[in-house]
Design an enzyme around this catalytic site. Structure first.
Site, short mmCIF file in Angstrom:
data_model
loop_
_atom_site.label_atom_id
_atom_site.label_comp_id
_atom_site.label_asym_id
_atom_site.label_seq_id
_atom_site.Cartn_x
_atom_site.Cartn_y
_atom_site.Cartn_z
CE LYS A 186 -2.95 2.96 2.61
NZ LYS A 186 -3.63 3.32 3.85
N GLY B 189 -7.93 9.70 9.02
CA GLY B 189 -8.29 9.86 10.43
C GLY B 189 -9.32 10.95 10.72
CB ALA C 240 -7.97 7.88 4.07
N GLY C 241 -10.74 8.40 5.63
CA GLY C 241 -11.77 9.41 5.83
C GLY C 241 -13.13 8.87 6.22
CG ASN D 106 -6.56 1.70 11.29
OD1 ASN D 106 -7.11 1.36 12.33
ND2 ASN D 106 -5.26 1.62 11.17
#
Lengths: 271, 70
Positions: free
Chosen positions: A113, A174, A200-201, A222
């Site tokens: 990644k 995040g 992400a987000g 995550n």
């Protein structure tokens, strides 16, 4: 009789729709990170509940003072999960290439990644450095899954560079802001031949579902799980959301109308 | 001959006994060689090399592994 099986257990058998990246099939379209959990036990339980097969990991120095057991391989079985090393924390192409090579040298995978950050405050990617690193790594035989912004031209360049998947952000890493630009995400998906994974987000289940409803091939997250009050419950919600969003997209949504249309017959009403 | 050599290990200067292999160094730190990747002077060592490569004075060695990350 109508079958009463649930979507999660009946659909994969009757209607296979796997995520395929770089020639490898994944059993889930949800990909999850392993960072920021309060404990290793919680991380393992949440990942299990998410149903994800592909989990991202980072390459870091061994803590020689061993204040805590950080070795992910003590907690996640690489036969059960596909470990995807990331280049998180890298700010230059050279640095990202170095981390990618270290990740591959573990002997588990030639996938990476790729993430090259361009700005410390927003953690937004550096498109130029990402493309440069992608080219080097693809030439070395890596299956590159590149984190990028929601810009079509950058996505096209990454595909040209040989990436196995292109991963535009929903919003900053995040942030939990959800999909800020669904139009651009759809545009990227429409124009690329390689899989597009929103990375992400994502903040909550509706964000993940909405991302999948744009037609993308997968969602990587995550913080949304690790940062929830109850990560295991949120992991399950994310699994269902990604399945629901995928199913809704495949089903083809009804057209949006500016006026009301009754759902019940207008004939047969009593006098 | 000196009783110890100086190396740079994971960003910290360390004195170690001379003539140890990379593998011996890893084991002496109570780490599992199968879970560690070694970068020596910016080159990645293959796992088969760990036993054959001797740590030299002034080596810059990075021992890395997988940790949680997103």
């Amino acid at each position: 009789m109508t079958p009463t099986a649930t979507a999660s257990d009946s659909e994969p058998r009757t209607d296979p729709d796997p995520l395929v990246v770089g020639g490898r099939e994944f059993r889930s379209r949800l990909l999850v990170g392993t960072g920021k959990y309060a404990s290793n036990e919680e991380m393992v339980a949440a990942i299990r509940a998410s149903g994800a097969e592909c989990v991202t990991v980072s390459v870091r120095r061994v803590d020689l003072d061993r204040t805590r057991d950080e070795a992910i391989l003590h907690h996640l079985d690489p036969d059960e999960y596909f470990l995807l090393p990331n280049t998180a924390g890298c700010y230059t192409a050279d640095e990202a290439v170095r981390y990618a090579r270290l990740g591959r040298a573990t002997g588990f995978t030639d996938f990476v990644k790729l993430e090259v950050i361009g700005d410390q405050e927003t953690l937004l990617p550096d498109p130029q450095a990402t493309i440069e690193a992608a080219r080097v790594l693809a030439d070395e035989g890596f299956k590159v899954m590149a984190y990028t912004n929601d810009d079509l031209v950058t996505a096209l360049r990454l595909e040209d560079a040989g990436c196995a998947a292109v991963m535009p952000l929903a919003s900053p890493i995040g942030s939990g802001l959800g999909v800020v630009n669904p139009h651009f995400i759809r545009q990227i998906k429409r124009r690329l031949a390689v899989p597009v994974i929103v990375d992400a987000g994502v903040g909550t289940a509706s964000d993940a579902c909405y991302a999948m409803e744009q037609g993308v091939d997968g969602v990587l997250l995550n913080s949304a799980i690790a940062g929830a009050d109850d990560p295991v419950r949120m992991a399950r919600a994310m699994r269902l959301a990604v399945e629901a969003g995928r199913a809704a997209w495949r089903a083809g949504r009804m057209p949006v109308r500016g006026v009301a249309v009754p759902s019940s017959p207008d004939h047969g009403m009593l006098d | 001959m000196s009783q110890s050599i100086r190396i740079q290990l994971n960003g910290t200067e360390r004195e170690i006994t001379p003539a140890v292999s990379v593998r011996e160094l890893i084991v002496s730190l109570d780490l599992e060689p199968e879970l560690i990747v070694v970068e020596r002077n910016r080159s990645i060592l293959r796992r088969e090399q760990y036993a054959d490569v001797t740590v030299e004075e002034g080596d810059v060695i990075e021992l890395v592994h997988f940790v949680g990350g997103g």
